[in-house]
Structures are given as C-alpha cells and as structure tokens.
Design a protein around this motif. Structure first.
Motif, PDB file in Angstrom:
ATOM      1  N   THR A  26      28.437  43.910  39.117  1.00  0.00           N
ATOM      2  CA  THR A  26      29.742  43.505  38.567  1.00  0.00           C
ATOM      3  C   THR A  26      29.574  42.510  37.422  1.00  0.00           C
ATOM      4  O   THR A  26      30.189  42.675  36.355  1.00  0.00           O
ATOM      5  CB  THR A  26      30.605  42.906  39.696  1.00  0.00           C
ATOM      6  N   ASP A  51      34.199  50.549  43.053  1.00  0.00           N
ATOM      7  CA  ASP A  51      33.946  49.769  44.270  1.00  0.00           C
ATOM      8  C   ASP A  51      35.280  49.490  44.976  1.00  0.00           C
ATOM      9  O   ASP A  51      36.153  48.846  44.384  1.00  0.00           O
ATOM     10  CB  ASP A  51      33.267  48.452  43.855  1.00  0.00           C
ATOM     11  N   SER A  78      36.053  44.006  42.912  1.00  0.00           N
ATOM     12  CA  SER A  78      35.802  42.655  42.368  1.00  0.00           C
ATOM     13  C   SER A  78      36.020  42.617  40.849  1.00  0.00           C
ATOM     14  O   SER A  78      36.472  41.609  40.305  1.00  0.00           O
ATOM     15  CB  SER A  78      34.376  42.183  42.650  1.00  0.00           C
ATOM     16  N   ASP A 121      31.340  50.167  37.111  1.00  0.00           N
ATOM     17  CA  ASP A 121      30.778  49.293  38.147  1.00  0.00           C
ATOM     18  C   ASP A 121      30.857  50.032  39.472  1.00  0.00           C
ATOM     19  O   ASP A 121      31.916  50.567  39.823  1.00  0.00           O
ATOM     20  CB  ASP A 121      31.612  47.999  38.212  1.00  0.00           C
TER      21      ASP A 121
HETATM   22 MG   LIG Z   1      30.105  44.289  42.607  1.00  0.00          MG
END
Ligand SMILES: [Mg+2]
Ligand SMILES: Nc1ncnc2c1ncn2[C@@H]1O[C@H](COP(=O)(O)OP(=O)(O)OP(=O)(O)O)[C@@H](O)[C@H]1O
Length: 242
Positions: free
Chosen positions: A17, A47, A51, A93
């Motif tokens: 990230t 994800d 995040s 990501d």
């Molecule tokens: Mg991450």
C-alpha cells in the motif's frame, strides 16, 4: 491504453500500500492533469481491507494527484483496466492474504508488470518466494522485486543479504531501494502522500526514493506533440541570418 502496474506479495505488511500510493502520487504529480482537468493516474485497491481508500479519503482532494477506486469483488472490472483510455497509468494495490483467487488472477491477467515489495527481513523471504514461484512465474507475468522499508540506520548488512538472496534466486530486481522513514509511516493518518511532504531534508529524501523508482520503471511525461516541437535552425538559415 493504460499501463497497469500491480504491487503483489502474499506476505502482509511488506509495503504494497505504501509503495502503490506514493508511486502513484509521483506519477500523477509528474504527468499533471489533462486539459479537461482529469487525472492521468488511477489507483485501484483489490484489498478488502481497503487501506488505500482509507488513506486517499484523508488527503485533501486538491492535493491528491490521482483518482482511486475500490474493486475487491468484481474480477470482470479488473479485466478492463488496460482499456481505461483516460488514464496513462493504473496502479493496483493487492491484499496480503489472498483469499479471493479470482481477483488475484484477474489482476495478473490485466497487469503489464508486477512489483514485488520485499523488506530486508528473513521472515519475508519464504512468502515472497511462494508468491514468485507459485503465482507469478507460472502465470508468466513480468515482475521485479523492490527492496523496500530498509532503514539505513541498521547498516547495509540486511540490505546486502536481501539483495544477494534475490540475485541468487535469479529474480529480476529493481536497483531502487525504498528506505524506511517515519514520515511514510505517519503519512496515511496525516492524510498525506509523498508529493506533499514538507521540503526539509527528511521529506525530500523520503520522496526522492519514489522519484528514482518512477524513473527506473520508465514512468514519465508524454512526448511533446509533433507540432509543438521547435525545429532546429538549419545551417543555411543560421548562416543567412548572420
Ligand atoms: Mg496493504
Ligand atoms: N518505507 C517505509 N518507511 C516507513 N514505514 C513503512 C515503509 N513501508 C511501509 N511502512 C509501514 O509498514 C507497515 C506496512 O506497510 P503497508 O501497509 O504498506 O504494507 P502492505 O503490504 O500493504 O500490508 P497488507 O498486506 O496488510 O496490505 C505500515 O505501518 C507502513 O506505514
């Protein structure tokens, strides 16, 4: 067609990230917006913990040089990433714990290159090896390992051991190294990306690593359109003028 670069490593907490967001910030900052005020960089988070989205949501929208989108349950959307003509670059990501194989496979099928972040820590070696040898290589996805989160205060031993580990495995490795800086760790909570770091020594050094990585990955501005290039004066013309 957009160029798609995904950050993948089944080991959690290796910097997927952090590296995605900051590299995208450099790319977006360098390329700037289109005439229609549209960003040329998109960040996609696959994800479920999202995040990246949590981080990007905290950045003031005038300061965020990329668009972002959460996509953890629609593999068919990931298959279309390259076709997003309005973007020059898409950075993806991915999660540490890969529970949804379909999402990972859709990411790999639509990506031009994978960057595998690896911190200089022996604990990360085995999961990284699994990611490369069981997931990336069988799929034939071009990839490079990025040594990341190296703290120069710990000395060069861990860095050199990790470089040797990658080289002994004959995995392609990026020369750029992302160093450990507290400012990266704080950035998400502070709602900052690296292009916003203060201009002091630490902020500039921390940001420099991502500029270097962007250059190594060949991320840059577009060539000038033909009509905008100045023609060099020919010898005859130059003589005539003298
Ligand atoms: Mg991450
Ligand atoms: N270069 C760095 N300097 C300082 N801290 C870093 C750096 N890279 C990552 N970190 C910190 O390490 C932790 C893990 O990083 P990050 O969340 O980017 O990893 P991840 O691979 O995305 O994790 P996950 O697999 O859980 O999604 C975070 O607290 C982050 O701030």
């Amino acid at each position: 067609m957009a160029r798609v670069i995904a950050f993948v490593n089944q080991k959690g907490g290796v910097g997927k990230t952090t590296n995605t967001v900051n590299l995208a910030a450099i790319a977006g900052h360098t390329l700037g917006s289109t005439a229609e005020d549209q960003s040329q960089v998109l960040v996609v988070s696959t994800d479920p913990q999202a995040s990246t989205i949590w981080w990007a949501d905290r950045v003031h929208e005038d300061q965020l040089p990329f668009d972002y989108h959460q996509c953890d349950d629609k593999p068919e959307d990931l298959a279309r990433l390259k076709l997003l003509d309005q973007y020059e670059y898409v950075f993806v990501d991915s999660p540490g714990n890969i529970e949804d194989e379909k999402i990972l496979m859709a990411t790999l099928d639509s990506t031009d290159e994978v960057v595998v972040p690896l911190p200089p820590a022996a604990m990360a070696y085995a999961p990284t090896k699994r990611t490369i040898e069981k997931v990336l290589e069988p799929r034939g996805v071009p990839y490079r390992v990025l040594i990341s989160d190296w703290d120069p205060r710990d000395g060069r031993v861990d860095l050199e051991q990790t470089q040797a580990y990658v080289d002994n495995n004959e995995w392609p490795r990026l020369n750029s190294v992302i160093r450990h800086y507290k400012i990266h760790e704080r950035a998400a909570a502070e709602g900052q990306v690296c292009t916003q770091y203060p201009k002091g020594r630490i902020g500039l050094e921390a940001r420099e690593d991502f500029f270097r990585l962007a250059v190594e990955l060949g991320i840059g501005g577009r060539p000038l359109p033909r009509q905008a290039r100045k023609r060099p004066a020919t010898k005859a013309k130059a003589k005539g003028k003298a």
